[in-house]
Design a protein around this motif. Sequence first.
Motif, PDB file in Angstrom:
ATOM      1  N   ARG A  19     -16.523 -17.700  21.328  1.00 55.77           N
ATOM      2  CA  ARG A  19     -15.817 -18.968  21.504  1.00 55.77           C
ATOM      3  C   ARG A  19     -16.417 -19.785  22.655  1.00 55.77           C
ATOM      4  O   ARG A  19     -16.490 -21.011  22.585  1.00 55.77           O
ATOM      5  N   ILE A  20     -16.834 -19.084  23.694  1.00 58.71           N
ATOM      6  CA  ILE A  20     -17.304 -19.775  24.900  1.00 58.71           C
ATOM      7  C   ILE A  20     -18.786 -20.105  24.818  1.00 58.71           C
ATOM      8  O   ILE A  20     -19.210 -21.202  25.176  1.00 58.71           O
ATOM      9  N   PHE A  21     -19.591 -19.150  24.332  1.00 57.96           N
ATOM     10  CA  PHE A  21     -21.043 -19.326  24.324  1.00 57.96           C
ATOM     11  C   PHE A  21     -21.547 -19.498  22.890  1.00 57.96           C
ATOM     12  O   PHE A  21     -21.097 -18.811  21.976  1.00 57.96           O
ATOM     13  N   SER A  22     -22.498 -20.405  22.713  1.00 59.00           N
ATOM     14  CA  SER A  22     -23.111 -20.610  21.393  1.00 59.00           C
ATOM     15  C   SER A  22     -24.592 -20.240  21.416  1.00 59.00           C
ATOM     16  O   SER A  22     -25.365 -20.732  20.607  1.00 59.00           O
ATOM     17  N   VAL A  23     -24.957 -19.376  22.371  1.00 53.72           N
ATOM     18  CA  VAL A  23     -26.356 -18.969  22.459  1.00 53.72           C
ATOM     19  C   VAL A  23     -26.688 -18.043  21.291  1.00 53.72           C
ATOM     20  O   VAL A  23     -25.817 -17.378  20.721  1.00 53.72           O
ATOM     21  N   VAL A  26     -25.550 -14.193  21.300  1.00 54.29           N
ATOM     22  CA  VAL A  26     -24.118 -13.964  21.092  1.00 54.29           C
ATOM     23  C   VAL A  26     -23.755 -14.201  19.631  1.00 54.29           C
ATOM     24  O   VAL A  26     -22.992 -13.440  19.030  1.00 54.29           O
ATOM     25  N   THR A  27     -24.313 -15.270  19.063  1.00 52.17           N
ATOM     26  CA  THR A  27     -24.060 -15.582  17.651  1.00 52.17           C
ATOM     27  C   THR A  27     -24.495 -14.433  16.761  1.00 52.17           C
ATOM     28  O   THR A  27     -23.764 -14.006  15.856  1.00 52.17           O
ATOM     29  N   LYS A  28     -25.688 -13.906  17.013  1.00 52.66           N
ATOM     30  CA  LYS A  28     -26.223 -12.822  16.192  1.00 52.66           C
ATOM     31  C   LYS A  28     -25.362 -11.576  16.316  1.00 52.66           C
ATOM     32  O   LYS A  28     -25.031 -10.924  15.312  1.00 52.66           O
ATOM     33  N   GLU A  29     -24.978 -11.233  17.546  1.00 51.60           N
ATOM     34  CA  GLU A  29     -24.174 -10.031  17.770  1.00 51.60           C
ATOM     35  C   GLU A  29     -22.821 -10.143  17.072  1.00 51.60           C
ATOM     36  O   GLU A  29     -22.348  -9.189  16.438  1.00 51.60           O
ATOM     37  N   TRP A  30     -22.185 -11.305  17.176  1.00 50.94           N
ATOM     38  CA  TRP A  30     -20.870 -11.498  16.577  1.00 50.94           C
ATOM     39  C   TRP A  30     -20.941 -11.402  15.052  1.00 50.94           C
ATOM     40  O   TRP A  30     -20.123 -10.737  14.422  1.00 50.94           O
ATOM     41  N   LEU A  31     -21.922 -12.078  14.444  1.00 50.48           N
ATOM     42  CA  LEU A  31     -22.035 -12.093  12.990  1.00 50.48           C
ATOM     43  C   LEU A  31     -22.414 -10.724  12.417  1.00 50.48           C
ATOM     44  O   LEU A  31     -22.093 -10.421  11.268  1.00 50.48           O
ATOM     45  N   HIS A  32     -23.085  -9.907  13.202  1.00 51.04           N
ATOM     46  CA  HIS A  32     -23.459  -8.584  12.723  1.00 51.04           C
ATOM     47  C   HIS A  32     -22.374  -7.541  12.964  1.00 51.04           C
ATOM     48  O   HIS A  32     -22.499  -6.407  12.485  1.00 51.04           O
ATOM     49  N   SER A  33     -21.311  -7.910  13.680  1.00 50.31           N
ATOM     50  CA  SER A  33     -20.278  -6.924  13.985  1.00 50.31           C
ATOM     51  C   SER A  33     -18.904  -7.267  13.402  1.00 50.31           C
ATOM     52  O   SER A  33     -18.163  -6.363  13.005  1.00 50.31           O
ATOM     53  N   GLU A  89     -36.424 -29.757  17.395  1.00 52.97           N
ATOM     54  CA  GLU A  89     -35.686 -30.984  17.665  1.00 52.97           C
ATOM     55  C   GLU A  89     -34.522 -31.154  16.697  1.00 52.97           C
ATOM     56  O   GLU A  89     -33.428 -31.562  17.085  1.00 52.97           O
ATOM     57  N   ILE A  90     -34.768 -30.846  15.423  1.00 53.08           N
ATOM     58  CA  ILE A  90     -33.696 -30.942  14.427  1.00 53.08           C
ATOM     59  C   ILE A  90     -32.577 -29.973  14.765  1.00 53.08           C
ATOM     60  O   ILE A  90     -31.390 -30.302  14.643  1.00 53.08           O
ATOM     61  N   GLU A  91     -32.931 -28.783  15.234  1.00 54.15           N
ATOM     62  CA  GLU A  91     -31.927 -27.777  15.594  1.00 54.15           C
ATOM     63  C   GLU A  91     -31.050 -28.259  16.739  1.00 54.15           C
ATOM     64  O   GLU A  91     -29.839 -28.027  16.754  1.00 54.15           O
ATOM     65  N   LEU A  92     -31.669 -28.966  17.701  1.00 57.79           N
ATOM     66  CA  LEU A  92     -30.926 -29.432  18.876  1.00 57.79           C
ATOM     67  C   LEU A  92     -30.009 -30.606  18.550  1.00 57.79           C
ATOM     68  O   LEU A  92     -29.076 -30.899  19.312  1.00 57.79           O
ATOM     69  N   LEU A  93     -30.264 -31.299  17.431  1.00 60.44           N
ATOM     70  CA  LEU A  93     -29.447 -32.450  17.067  1.00 60.44           C
ATOM     71  C   LEU A  93     -28.022 -32.048  16.694  1.00 60.44           C
ATOM     72  O   LEU A  93     -27.084 -32.812  16.884  1.00 60.44           O
ATOM     73  N   LEU A  99     -27.193 -24.687  13.506  1.00 54.84           N
ATOM     74  CA  LEU A  99     -28.315 -24.231  12.692  1.00 54.84           C
ATOM     75  C   LEU A  99     -28.637 -22.761  12.947  1.00 54.84           C
ATOM     76  O   LEU A  99     -29.059 -22.045  12.030  1.00 54.84           O
ATOM     77  N   CYS A 100     -28.426 -22.320  14.173  1.00 52.83           N
ATOM     78  CA  CYS A 100     -28.590 -20.886  14.474  1.00 52.83           C
ATOM     79  C   CYS A 100     -27.536 -20.071  13.720  1.00 52.83           C
ATOM     80  O   CYS A 100     -27.821 -19.000  13.176  1.00 52.83           O
ATOM     81  N   LEU A 101     -26.340 -20.614  13.657  1.00 51.79           N
ATOM     82  CA  LEU A 101     -25.248 -19.956  12.939  1.00 51.79           C
ATOM     83  C   LEU A 101     -25.588 -19.812  11.457  1.00 51.79           C
ATOM     84  O   LEU A 101     -25.430 -18.747  10.861  1.00 51.79           O
TER      85      LEU A 101
END
Length: 461
Positions: A19-23, A26-33, A89-93, A99-101
């Motif tokens: 919820r706090i971090f979108s790095v 963290v995203t990868k760990e959450w989605l895999h668990s 650049e597209i990812e940062l938009l 996009l990482c999600l």
Amino acid sequence: MFPFNPFFNFCDSDLQAFRIFSVDSVTKEWLHSIPRLIMDNESSIQEECENLFLELVLDRVSRGGCINFPDNKSGFYNLNIKTKTLEKEIELLFPDGVLCLLKEICDGAVTPWVKKLCTNLGKKKRLKPKIAIALQNIISTSESLWLGNSMPIEKWTAPPGAWFLLSEVSAFLSKAVDWEFLHHQWELLDRYPPDGEVKSPLERGFVDEEVLGTESSSVAWAGDRVFLLQTISNVSVELPPEPAADLAHKLLKRIEEFSMHSTEVNAHVKALRTLCKRKTSNPEEADGLVMKWVQQLLSEASKILEMYFSKCSEANKDSTFFTPPRSGRKNSKRATAAMCRLLSQAITATYTIGSLVIVCPSADLKAIIPILHAIITSGSSDPKLTKLPSLGVSVKQTSPSLYIQAWLTMGKICLADGKLAKRYIPLFVQELEKSDSAALRNNIVVTMADFCIRYTALVDW
């Protein structure tokens, strides 16, 4: 008061971090668990998993994908920008690491749980149209920015995961998907295949790292087209009759070329069947139309296989009677390339036959079965196993990919025909015992498992 369970503490810590971090980490760990908990035996845990996925994945994508770019996008355009930089650049938009999600949810270890979650939420009518709208906007914006920077469209692919998620949610949000958007994307993917389109291993030969990178992009392109076709199938009820008929015609022509990667064949066949149902006014007419094009494709596939074996026989005769061959080195290379292309077509045609049998089990296979029988028995020394005179070669030795594919297709045919299964199950068992191909043995084990379910009395281990 619930008893203490360290598992819930782990989930809570993961949840707060996500919820706090979108790095990315963290995203990868959450989605895999967390999403895998949808398969837990406790219904309360399943419900909580659905709530979290809706809040932290779908709602986040909905918010991040619905941003409005200013009319003047010149700030985003740079004619000297490189591909990797533009993708970044597209990812940062898009905010919140959207996009990482999306990229992580199409990971092979996560996709089964995402499919289950989307299905559960869809059946409970908890999916909202804004998620479908956001995904369409992400794909369109990525394409627009790519073209705005004068990048070649044939090298563009949608952000990973966008088409996958749209194909899943569109099954329950068909009215939220714009037909003009789908039609444009289909024309784009059909008109501009990537330079490194996936080919058979024999046709590829030796490749360097640059070619491998291109081929990786080609696999992504092929996957996007599969998910696009699945989306079209999901929303076909909403398609206007004329565009549906036009698309069905294009799909049929594409299948007839037998030049697609195997991952695309099933998607094309299923989409074509769905569109046929949309074109007709009653189920009987739909079944008749499906049977018509299935028989047409089976006839074309049979011709491809017969042509391949005819060319193989001719090549064998030439190599037998003329040493060295009469053709020059240049002509020899040309002939080899032509045979590789024909082999690739034969493999795809064989795979397509299996796909057609699945959608139309009552199709007439009288012309197909003798050819497949000749292929799967070509490596046998048993004189009782008849072979086609025109074959003249051991497919097991010369074309192992075609040999393996013929066994898989024969398995699909046997699952649709009990009499044929009774005849061929002993051959499957024999091949399983003696084959030196691990891939073929694994596939036969899967086929035999299906036989055990469908024909329990016939299978005697």
